[in-house]
Motif scaffolding. Sequence first.
Motif, short mmCIF file in Angstrom:
data_model
loop_
_atom_site.label_atom_id
_atom_site.label_comp_id
_atom_site.label_asym_id
_atom_site.label_seq_id
_atom_site.Cartn_x
_atom_site.Cartn_y
_atom_site.Cartn_z
N SER A 211 16.97 66.81 15.42
CA SER A 211 16.55 65.37 15.37
C SER A 211 15.06 65.42 16.27
O SER A 211 14.62 66.27 16.89
CB SER A 211 17.35 64.51 16.28
OG SER A 211 18.71 64.42 15.73
N PHE A 212 14.06 64.30 16.35
CA PHE A 212 13.04 64.29 17.14
C PHE A 212 13.46 63.81 18.23
O PHE A 212 14.39 62.86 18.47
CB PHE A 212 12.25 62.96 16.64
CG PHE A 212 11.76 63.37 15.17
CD1 PHE A 212 10.49 64.14 15.05
CD2 PHE A 212 12.22 62.94 14.09
CE1 PHE A 212 10.04 64.60 13.76
CE2 PHE A 212 11.45 63.09 12.98
CZ PHE A 212 10.49 64.06 12.67
N LEU A 230 14.33 60.80 28.10
CA LEU A 230 14.70 61.49 26.73
C LEU A 230 15.40 60.70 25.63
O LEU A 230 16.48 60.04 26.05
CB LEU A 230 15.42 62.91 26.82
CG LEU A 230 14.64 63.86 27.74
CD1 LEU A 230 15.59 65.15 27.73
CD2 LEU A 230 13.48 64.26 27.26
N ILE A 231 14.80 60.57 24.69
CA ILE A 231 15.47 59.94 23.58
C ILE A 231 15.22 60.45 22.12
O ILE A 231 14.32 61.04 21.99
CB ILE A 231 14.94 58.29 23.26
CG1 ILE A 231 15.71 57.46 22.20
CG2 ILE A 231 13.17 58.47 22.88
CD1 ILE A 231 15.20 55.99 22.08
N GLY A 238 16.59 56.03 13.46
CA GLY A 238 17.65 55.65 14.07
C GLY A 238 17.82 56.46 15.49
O GLY A 238 17.70 57.76 15.63
N ILE A 239 18.61 55.79 16.59
CA ILE A 239 18.66 56.65 17.81
C ILE A 239 20.06 57.16 17.86
O ILE A 239 21.12 56.51 17.50
CB ILE A 239 18.82 55.08 19.15
CG1 ILE A 239 17.41 54.51 19.04
CG2 ILE A 239 19.12 55.76 20.38
CD1 ILE A 239 17.64 53.24 20.02
N ILE A 240 19.92 58.39 18.17
CA ILE A 240 21.05 59.50 18.17
C ILE A 240 21.45 59.48 19.69
O ILE A 240 22.84 59.61 19.84
CB ILE A 240 20.48 60.61 17.68
CG1 ILE A 240 20.27 60.15 16.08
CG2 ILE A 240 21.73 61.54 17.61
CD1 ILE A 240 19.74 61.64 15.51
N GLY A 258 23.05 54.44 17.81
CA GLY A 258 23.00 53.58 16.34
C GLY A 258 21.88 52.53 16.20
O GLY A 258 21.78 52.11 15.12
N GLY A 259 21.31 52.00 17.29
CA GLY A 259 20.12 51.16 17.20
C GLY A 259 18.95 51.86 16.53
O GLY A 259 19.08 52.89 16.05
N HIS A 260 17.79 51.17 16.63
CA HIS A 260 16.66 51.73 16.13
C HIS A 260 15.60 51.81 17.17
O HIS A 260 15.27 50.79 17.73
CB HIS A 260 16.45 50.76 14.77
CG HIS A 260 15.34 51.54 13.86
ND1 HIS A 260 13.89 51.36 14.11
CD2 HIS A 260 15.52 52.32 12.69
CE1 HIS A 260 13.40 52.30 13.01
NE2 HIS A 260 14.19 52.66 12.23
#
Length: 625
Positions: A211-212, A230-231, A238-240, A258-260
């Motif tokens: 992921s990024f 850190l995200i 999508g947020i992991i 699960g958000g964006h």
Amino acid sequence: MQHLSIMDRARNALERGDRFPAATLPPVVVDSWQRCRDAGLDPRGAPRQNVLAFSQVNDRREENAALRRLALAEMQLLYSQIAGSNFMIALGDADGIVLDTISDQHFADSAPGRSIIPGSIWDESQRGTNALGLAAMYHKPVAIYGREHYFSCHGHLSCMAAPILNSRGETLGLLDASCAYEARQEHTHALVRMAAAQIENGLIFQECSGSFIFAFHPRMEYLDTISAVLISVGREGGIISLNRPGIKLLEGLPAKIGGHFDELFEAGFGSAMDGLLNGGVIRIRDRAGSSLFMVCRQIGLRRARAAVAVKAERPRKMPPLLQDRNAPAFVCDDAAVRRSIADIGDAAALRMPVHITGETGTGKDLMARHVHQLSGRKGEFIALNCGAVPENLFIAEIFGHERGAFTNARAEGAPGLARAADRGTLFLDEVADIPPAAQTSLLRFLDSMELRAVGGHKTHKVDIQIVSATNRDLQEMVASRAFRADLYYRLNAFTIRLPPLRARSDFGGVVRHLMEELAPGTPITDAAIAELSRRAWPGNIRELKTVLQRALVRRRMEYIDEECFNGIEPATENDQESCALCRPHPLSRTKCREIRAVFRATKGNTSQTARQLGLSRTTVYKHVR
């Protein structure tokens, strides 16, 4: 009436069964004391000390393998930050069961150190009020100082624990530092919390490798610190994953797994990516209107990690601490070693010859170099292995020779090691092997500090610190007339006796010192050191170093634990009967043992050994030096 402190009154009330002054104690302590009392625990008694079987500990380690790998690296770093404070660092799983420890020797040998071991259970219901158990219960950092512990037997300890959380706020594990109550407390607690945060960040990089990962903070200079958010986001935004600082900073916004990305920031995901993938820092606003600085720390490809991502997963190397220039370059926390070296400086100042005794591999060469260092001499440290020099060349090797002084002499002559060591130190290693004929010349030199090269007429006065060493019993050799008594008494004006490794009380310190030399920053657990301490070590520190090297080669992780030594057999007495070069080769080992056995039977006579075996003296030297 003698004045009692608030804690004295609270403890007295607790131990009498009276109502204790809750308002004067931290709430977390009050609640825990009450639960322990309700459970029928006696604060003056002994806590239950249940320990899981090793197989169960291994199962839990395997379940937490990713966490353990990162945590051990941080524990090693934490160890280097607070070393010398009589402390232990422990990693526990989410249930408060200890998986690994790293500690200094003093704490490891204490009663608390022997109770905080892999498999020990630190649940409040068994161990009373303690930081590890409460951090597991509350999912937040907890510090319990001294007599805040429920059981009075823990009253001299301070324990500080922090949970290691995932993005959903679930506890994955626990990091704990326990030390003497008098030692640093708040400072250590802060270091433990920082280490836990570093592990959490490392887990994000490790688990979101495809992921990024972006870092952001209201202040640009904080982007490279553990304060940065850190995200981790997928290819569609999508947020992991999100670390703890992110949850706190974005409070009030829909910052959830699960958000964006677009739900958190005014700039769309695509627009932000255009700037971030160029490698620069961008300015961005969150949906609450706050201005932030953001940078890409990992591109979303499993095989294309950024340098910062790799750094987050590996132990960070610490610069060496500034040390006293006269401090020894080896571990000397053992009482016998400290006594041996206490007066070296005075002995060297009086130009007393220093004699070092000890089994093979106990560090006699390092001690000789320490003597040279303490002497403050400006000249060189010159070492001679007396057993490796042919008998007919020994005097010429030390005192030098003129051109053509003997057959095969160097055409230009040689000044000799004694002249090379002028104003410095001459180290005579394996001094018991000095040929009898050379002992008289050496004695004369030691008395006058004057030398004359072989074949020469001119004498030279030198100023040398003499250091000698042997693993043999010179007194026994004197009694059997294999060594001159007057030379023996001249050499051992000041004697240093090095204990064998198996008898040293600072064994753990020796192991950690060697590990730092071989693989700086690589963690080694207390359980691994305990496994090593059960061996006999006939080859002493030299053998220990070899075993550690083998473990480093065989390891599959970035740490050393007790499993790394499975299959690495300790050296046997028979192995030590051969030299280091022959030991790994069975055919060479057999021949070597025979040569060394005959050499001992002839009381160290190289020529006689060579004649009996039909070998050249050079071959004998190679195996017995």
